[in-house]
Design an enzyme around this catalytic site. Structure first.
Site, PDB file in Angstrom:
ATOM      1  N   GLU A 198       0.832  -1.205   0.000  1.00  0.00           N
ATOM      2  CA  GLU A 198       0.000   0.000   0.000  1.00  0.00           C
ATOM      3  C   GLU A 198       0.863   1.250   0.000  1.00  0.00           C
ATOM      4  O   GLU A 198       1.927   1.290   0.624  1.00  0.00           O
ATOM      5  CB  GLU A 198      -0.907  -0.015   1.226  1.00  0.00           C
ATOM      6  CG  GLU A 198      -2.010   1.031   1.207  1.00  0.00           C
ATOM      7  CD  GLU A 198      -3.084   0.750   2.250  1.00  0.00           C
ATOM      8  OE1 GLU A 198      -3.621   1.724   2.804  1.00  0.00           O
ATOM      9  OE2 GLU A 198      -3.383  -0.427   2.502  1.00  0.00           O
ATOM     10  N   ASP A 241      -0.070   5.398   0.593  1.00  0.00           N
ATOM     11  CA  ASP A 241      -1.197   6.231   1.033  1.00  0.00           C
ATOM     12  C   ASP A 241      -0.914   7.725   0.968  1.00  0.00           C
ATOM     13  O   ASP A 241       0.161   8.183   1.363  1.00  0.00           O
ATOM     14  CB  ASP A 241      -1.522   5.955   2.513  1.00  0.00           C
ATOM     15  CG  ASP A 241      -2.051   4.561   2.750  1.00  0.00           C
ATOM     16  OD1 ASP A 241      -2.713   4.030   1.858  1.00  0.00           O
ATOM     17  OD2 ASP A 241      -1.798   4.017   3.833  1.00  0.00           O
ATOM     18  N   GLU A 280      -3.506  10.351   2.788  1.00  0.00           N
ATOM     19  CA  GLU A 280      -4.762  10.456   3.518  1.00  0.00           C
ATOM     20  C   GLU A 280      -4.914  11.870   4.076  1.00  0.00           C
ATOM     21  O   GLU A 280      -4.037  12.363   4.786  1.00  0.00           O
ATOM     22  CB  GLU A 280      -4.804   9.456   4.670  1.00  0.00           C
ATOM     23  CG  GLU A 280      -4.942   8.019   4.215  1.00  0.00           C
ATOM     24  CD  GLU A 280      -5.075   7.068   5.390  1.00  0.00           C
ATOM     25  OE1 GLU A 280      -5.978   6.225   5.352  1.00  0.00           O
ATOM     26  OE2 GLU A 280      -4.284   7.173   6.337  1.00  0.00           O
TER      27      GLU A 280
END
Length: 338
Positions: free
Chosen positions: A107, A109, A111
């Site tokens: 992953e 990210d 955010e």
């Protein structure tokens, strides 16, 4: 905009960065590259199919996913975040393969973490490889602009050799792959995701402030999508040869950080980063192998990896007491919840 944000913005313009890395992007329509993920009527595509609005209300959030998985790639979109009271709201722009590799997922990210009215959005970047969620690599930042007032471009570059997170034409974080990272470096094909959801239990001041649906719907807007990479089927028996795609990615301007961009990245991290796992010696007594310890950065952080009280901007305020005090928050640990 505070005096220090304004200074950064002026330097940013003077360096001429806006025309350097993202002038020749191949932008795509929603139909060409993306598919609805969840939220039904809370995902609203524009009539020309070049933009999409993701809504969060008291019933559901919403999201989309790339139509393909990519073995390395460049993922980019112009994004405008919800305005007003946004505590508890998270808008995520990220790559993952958790649906295929549930226990060993990778992953990357970006955010965005909402806030109470009058306080700014903050955001964090993170990466996982091979299910290494117990070794989070979070960094958290403020922005030098209000991301709810206009669109800005957010991008993730992922190659076999390095990862770069971009905000507009400023590289805010670079992770160089090292042998010591081993499987912690993302290596399996990933899809692109964008979502808006209620994370009231952790997103704002460690869950102190919750989403307030009096302000709903919360709307995040996306447009000017760009996806470059090697499209693959992760479970096919014969692996796809992605060498040409990697060569293409590594020939593009967004793969290189020139001296002016590196100076902008240094200024950004000095002024707007308020947590780094690399300086969190409580969590990691020995820095993780990809960490590059910068003395000027390290001096600004406590052993918990959070910004010391005051910091660069506080010293500036003491030099100019007429300046309104900007927020520099050292929130409780705000890890993603799976």
């Amino acid at each position: 905009m505070s005096k220090y944000n304004l200074i950064f913005f002026i330097v940013f313009l003077c360096l001429g960065l806006r025309s350097s890395a993202f002038t020749n992007l191949n932008t795509l329509s929603f139909e060409e590259s993306l598919s609805p993920l969840f939220g039904d009527g809370n995902l609203v595509r524009s009539p020309d199919d070049l933009s999409v609005r993701l809504l969060l209300d008291k019933y559901t959030g919403s999201g989309f996913i790339s139509s393909n998985m990519y073995q390395h790639g460049f993922y980019s979109s112009m994004i405008k975040l919800p305005a007003d009271y946004t505590a508890g709201v998270v808008v995520a722009f990220y790559t993952s393969n958790g649906d295929v590799f549930e226990k060993t997922h990778d992953e990357l990210d970006i955010e965005f973490l909402g806030n109470i009215k009058g306080k700014p959005w903050r955001f964090q970047t993170n990466l996982y490889g091979n299910g290494s969620t117990h070794r989070g690599r979070e960094e958290r930042y403020r922005l030098w602009f209000d991301p709810s007032k206009e669109f800005h471009r957010y991008s993730i570059l992922w190659t076999p050799h390095k990862i770069i997170f971009w905000v507009d034409d400023v590289p805010i974080r670079e992770v160089i792959r090292s042998e010591a990272m081993g499987a912690d470096y993302p290596a399996k094909p990933m899809s692109l995701y964008a979502t808006i959801w209620d994370a009231s239990d952790w997103a704002t001041s460690g869950g102190k402030y919750k989403a307030n649906y009096k302000y709903a719907p919360f709307v995040a807007e996306f447009k000017s999508f760009s996806l470059d990479g090697c499209s693959v089927n992760p479970i096919q028996e014969v692996p796809t040869d992605c060498s040409d795609s990697v060569d293409f990615l590594e020939s593009q301007d967004y793969f290189y950080i020139n001296s002016r961009q590196r100076a902008a990245m240094r200024r950004f991290r000095q002024r707007f980063m308020y947590y780094s796992y690399c300086y969190d010696t409580v969590r990691y007594p020995e820095p993780l192998p990809e960490c590059v310890i910068v003395p000027a950065e390290k001096d600004r952080f406590k052993e918990t990896g959070r910004l010391k009280f005051g910091g660069t901007e506080a010293r500036g305020r003491r030099r100019n007491r007429r300046q309104q005090r900007p927020e520099i928050e050292s929130d409780p640990d705000e890890r993603r919840r799976f």
